[in-house]
Design a protein around this motif. Structure first.
Motif, short mmCIF file in Angstrom:
data_model
loop_
_atom_site.label_atom_id
_atom_site.label_comp_id
_atom_site.label_asym_id
_atom_site.label_seq_id
_atom_site.Cartn_x
_atom_site.Cartn_y
_atom_site.Cartn_z
N PRO A 62 0.81 -1.22 0.00
CA PRO A 62 0.00 0.00 0.00
C PRO A 62 0.84 1.27 0.00
O PRO A 62 0.43 2.28 -0.57
N VAL A 63 2.02 1.23 0.61
CA VAL A 63 2.86 2.43 0.66
C VAL A 63 3.29 2.82 -0.75
O VAL A 63 3.27 3.99 -1.12
N ALA B 19 0.26 4.02 -2.78
CA ALA B 19 -0.18 5.36 -2.37
C ALA B 19 0.69 6.42 -3.02
O ALA B 19 0.29 7.57 -3.13
N SER B 20 1.90 6.04 -3.46
CA SER B 20 2.76 7.00 -4.15
C SER B 20 2.48 7.03 -5.64
O SER B 20 3.15 7.74 -6.37
N ARG C 128 -1.84 7.16 2.03
CA ARG C 128 -1.67 5.78 2.50
C ARG C 128 -2.91 5.31 3.24
O ARG C 128 -3.33 4.15 3.11
N GLN D 109 -5.53 4.73 0.59
CA GLN D 109 -5.16 3.53 -0.15
C GLN D 109 -5.62 2.28 0.60
O GLN D 109 -6.19 1.36 0.01
N ARG D 110 -5.42 2.26 1.92
CA ARG D 110 -5.81 1.07 2.69
C ARG D 110 -7.32 0.90 2.63
O ARG D 110 -7.82 -0.22 2.50
N ASN E 15 10.01 -1.73 3.70
CA ASN E 15 9.22 -0.50 3.59
C ASN E 15 9.75 0.60 4.49
O ASN E 15 9.46 1.77 4.28
N SER F 80 2.02 5.24 9.52
CA SER F 80 1.37 5.11 8.22
C SER F 80 2.07 4.08 7.35
O SER F 80 1.48 3.56 6.41
#
Lengths: 356, 396
Positions: A209-210, A213-214, A247, A250-251, A324, A346
């Motif tokens: 997800p990180v 999210a970018s 983030r 996104q989750r 991550n 996050s």
């Protein structure tokens, strides 16, 4: 900051250099929780190592089992019956829901919203853990997905419960969106904080997800389909902002997609065997295998080398939490002490996964 | 009803009569004063016990839990159990602590907290002392705890405590200003600085309906003074663990705790007095109305605490200086104009209320625009990075 600190989710230490409250330098230190799981697993047979994978990321024990099982199956060339594949997908997506709920809940804990959001997240998590208990007999350390299939067939009451739970969880996700997404203080604390540019995320091999999210559309379920994920219809949501808020959003989006996959899997769950015959002292042929899956926190990989004996010669794990974290310093520089905690939250890491 | 209304005053007069019968006038007065002081302290401590229980129950119910339910029926003795635990805890002084400052801080923090009760009107004719500068007294005493918090943070020799102490000074000093201006608005309307007089001035309509902007500013600044969420940066569990009192244990910690809750009750009492018409309302006795209103305010504060995240130090300061102070100042001018132009009456109330609503609306509009701009900037930065990434991926 740390290693004993309420917001480090375990024992993580960050050596912060401050100018007033502004972070000038940050040096992460870890290893306080090192248990030598890799070496221990090399002393065990392939099947005996499954419970150790539970203890990697204790929030998502199912996906850890899943990745390990896929690695062993590739190594020993084991067929998995279709029913087992479906059960695995169901368990994997339920785990993703649990993880993202807790990720969001704890993020708010770190933002200082006392315990309210996290308690609600825990409430919903209990419902999913009840399902895990039904299937595997254990709530957290499931040890359920084994090489060759799953440990036991689903009990009768499992499916009706799950069918009832899916709309309930849909409502829960909508509820979180309604109450938290527009909160002005939350936005003030998260928008533009901990910005991770897409190129830096890829350069640091950040996944999950990180990364999405970018703004990078990358998901192992699509990029390199394992199990039966190519049979399901789902989107890979992405955000572009790359900050704490992205983030979080996104989750939430991923929870929606997981619920989509779940309802498809429940519809199509076939009858049949739940596991193929695997000897308890499995002796895979000489060789090596690497399996990676999209764990809730990112790409989870297992690398196994066999020398033909019942014990793996090398048992290596690629934990998403550790990798991550690699851009933590760059994300935190120039922000305040309070932001460090939030950025760290996050990324959503589990210390047991980092230190192994 | 009349009996209930005058219950406490009658009791006080009966005790007074008792002492008058065998003591000279001055000695009886002295005894009564000492009794009054003791009573106020006891009220403070009892209120703390009640509010810790209430706080835990409210947090639990907001979080869909049950809360304390082991000690006594519905857990009502939980606070007493906690108090006994506090008393029996080991008293730890850190090795590198500045011993005298470390000892003095918890004592110094509790004195101004208790002193504040002197000017709080609990009911009709029920006030410790009716001083004509009560409002100034409140503001002045409210600034003293800052000193003891700084002492505690400095003396503890702990990085979190020191950070907490710095935040304390920054936060409490900045929020004193909008708070004082909001108080000034009320003083302007009431024409007196005595708390009893202010309650009297609200006999027709409470000030919350005359000047809601002043109420909002005072309430928010009050939250900050109490270091309650969203302004609980001083203790910030998840960041600096407990802030300035991290190294305190046992009874010394209990002192800080006590001071915090005494201030909590005091702040709610002041909001009641200044904006909600104090003890006035029909039917029920005045002291009961005061308690009901105060507890309602306390409940709202607890509710906010359980649901809202914390803001950051720079946002906290800019909110104080860029939002609260201008609103409070503009409101002061508005109210001063209206009070000068119009005679007291319905027209004045409506004009003040209307102008206040417009003021709040403008402030919210500006804050919303700033927030949207931040979101846009974040989006642009993200899009640029994504474009950069895909461009470099193609060239590879």
């Amino acid at each position: 900051m740390g290693p004993q600190h309420p917001s480090t989710h375990g024992v993580f230490r960050m050596i912060l250099t401050l100018d007033g409250e502004t972070v000038v330098d940050l040096k992460p230190m870890f290893g306080y929780l090192h248990r030598g799981l890799e070496k221990t697993s090399e002393e065990r047979t392939y099947l005996q190592a499954v419970p150790f994978t539970d203890r990697l990321d204790y929030i998502c024990s199912m996906t850890n089992n899943f990745a390990y099982a896929v690695a062993v199956e590739r190594l020993a060339d084991i067929e998995v019956p279709p029913r087992a594949e479906y059960i695995r997908v169901i368990m994997g997506e339920l785990t993703r829901l649990i993880n993202h709920m807790l990720g969001i809940g704890f993020l708010f804990n770190e933002l200082g919203a006392w315990y309210t959001p996290v308690v609600y997240a825990f409430r919903e998590r209990e419902r999913i853990m009840d399902l895990f208990e039904m299937a595997s007999g254990s709530r957290m350390m499931c040890n359920y997905i084994r090489p060759g299939g799953v440990a036991a067939d689903l009990p009768e009451e499992f499916l009706p419960h799950l069918k009832k739970l899916i709309p309930h969880l849909k409502r829960f996700v909508a509820e979180i969106r309604f109450y938290l997404s527009e909160n002005e203080i939350f936005r003030a604390r998260s928008v533009g904080v901990g910005f991770l540019p897409a190129d830096m995320a890829v350069a640091n091999s950040i996944t999950g997800p990180v990364l999405r999210a970018s703004g990078v559309t990358y998901d192992v379920r699509r990029a390199e389909p394992y199990s039966i994920y190519d049979e399901f219809e789902f989107d890979i949501p992405t955000q572009v902002e790359g900050d704490v808020y992205a983030r979080y959003a996104q989750r939430l989006d991923e929870m929606d997609e997981s619920l989509k996959i779940l309802s498809q899997a429940v519809e199509r769950l076939p009858d049949g065997e739940y596991t193929s015959k695997v000897p308890s002292r499995l002796r895979p042929p000489k060789g090596e295998s690497y399996a990676r899956i999209e764990a809730p926190k990112g790409e989870l990989g297992f690398y196994l080398v066999s020398d033909g004996s019942p014990n793996p010669y090398r048992w290596r794990n690629r934990p998403p939490s550790l990798i991550n974290l690699s851009a933590l310093r760059e994300m935190c520089l120039g922000h305040k002490v309070a932001d460090v905690v939030v950025i760290y939250g996050s990324i959503d890491v589990t210390l047991a996964d980092i230190d192994r | 009803m009349q009996i209930l209304e005058n219950l406490w005053i009658d009791i006080a007069q009966w005790i007074r009569g008792l002492f008058d019968s065998f003591l000279p006038q001055w000695a009886a007065q002295l005894v009564m004063d000492v009794l009054g002081i003791l009573l106020l302290i006891v009220i403070g401590i009892v209120a703390v016990l009640a509010f810790t229980y209430m706080e835990r129950k409210v947090i639990a119910r907001v979080g869909d839990r049950i809360g304390p339910n082991r000690a006594g029926p519905l857990g009502i003795f939980q606070a007493i159990a906690d108090a006994i635990k506090m008393l029996t805890k080991e008293d730890v002084t850190p090795t590198n602590a500045d011993r005298w400052m470390f000892l003095a801080a918890p004592i110094l923090i509790i004195i101004p907290a208790v002193l504040l009760y002197a000017v709080l009107p609990f009911g009709r004719g029920m006030v410790g002392v009716d001083v004509n500068i009560a409002v100034v007294f409140v503001v002045a005493l409210g600034a003293i705890p800052i000193l003891s918090m700084l002492m505690a943070g400095w003396a503890s020799d702990n990085k979190y405590a020191l950070l907490g102490a710095f935040r304390t000074v920054a936060q409490l000093l900045s929020y004193e200003i909008p708070m004082a201006i909001a108080l000034l608005t009320v003083v302007l309307l009431a024409g007196t600085m005595s708390t009893v007089g202010i309650v009297g001035a609200q006999s027709s309509i409470p000030f919350i309906l005359v000047t809601p902007a002043a109420f909002l500013v005072y309430f928010l600044a009050g939250l900050a003074e109490l270091n309650r969420t969203p302004f609980d940066l001083l203790e910030a569990d998840s960041e600096i663990v407990a802030g300035y009192f991290i190294e305190y244990s046992g009874m010394k910690f209990a002192m800080f705790f006590l001071a915090e809750f005494i201030n909590f009750f005091m702040m709610a009492g002041m909001i009641t007095t200044l904006f909600l018409g104090g003890w006035q309302w029909p039917i029920l006795p005045s002291w009961l109305w005061f308690l009901i209103k105060t507890i309602a305010v306390i409940f709202v504060i607890m509710w906010i605490r359980d649901t809202v995240p914390r803001i950051r130090i720079d946002q906290m300061l800019s909110f104080a200086w860029k939002a609260l102070v201008p609103v409070a100042l503009a409101n002061l001018f508005l109210v001063a104009f209206i009070a000068k132009l119009l005679e007291p009456g319905w027209l004045r109330t409506v004009a003040a209320f209307g102008s206040n609503i417009v003021l709040i609306g403008i402030a919210l509009l500006l804050l919303g625009r700033a927030s949207r701009r931040r979101k846009e900037r974040a989006r642009e930065a993200g899009e640029a990075a994504v474009k950069r990434y895909y461009a470099s991926a193609e060239s590879d």
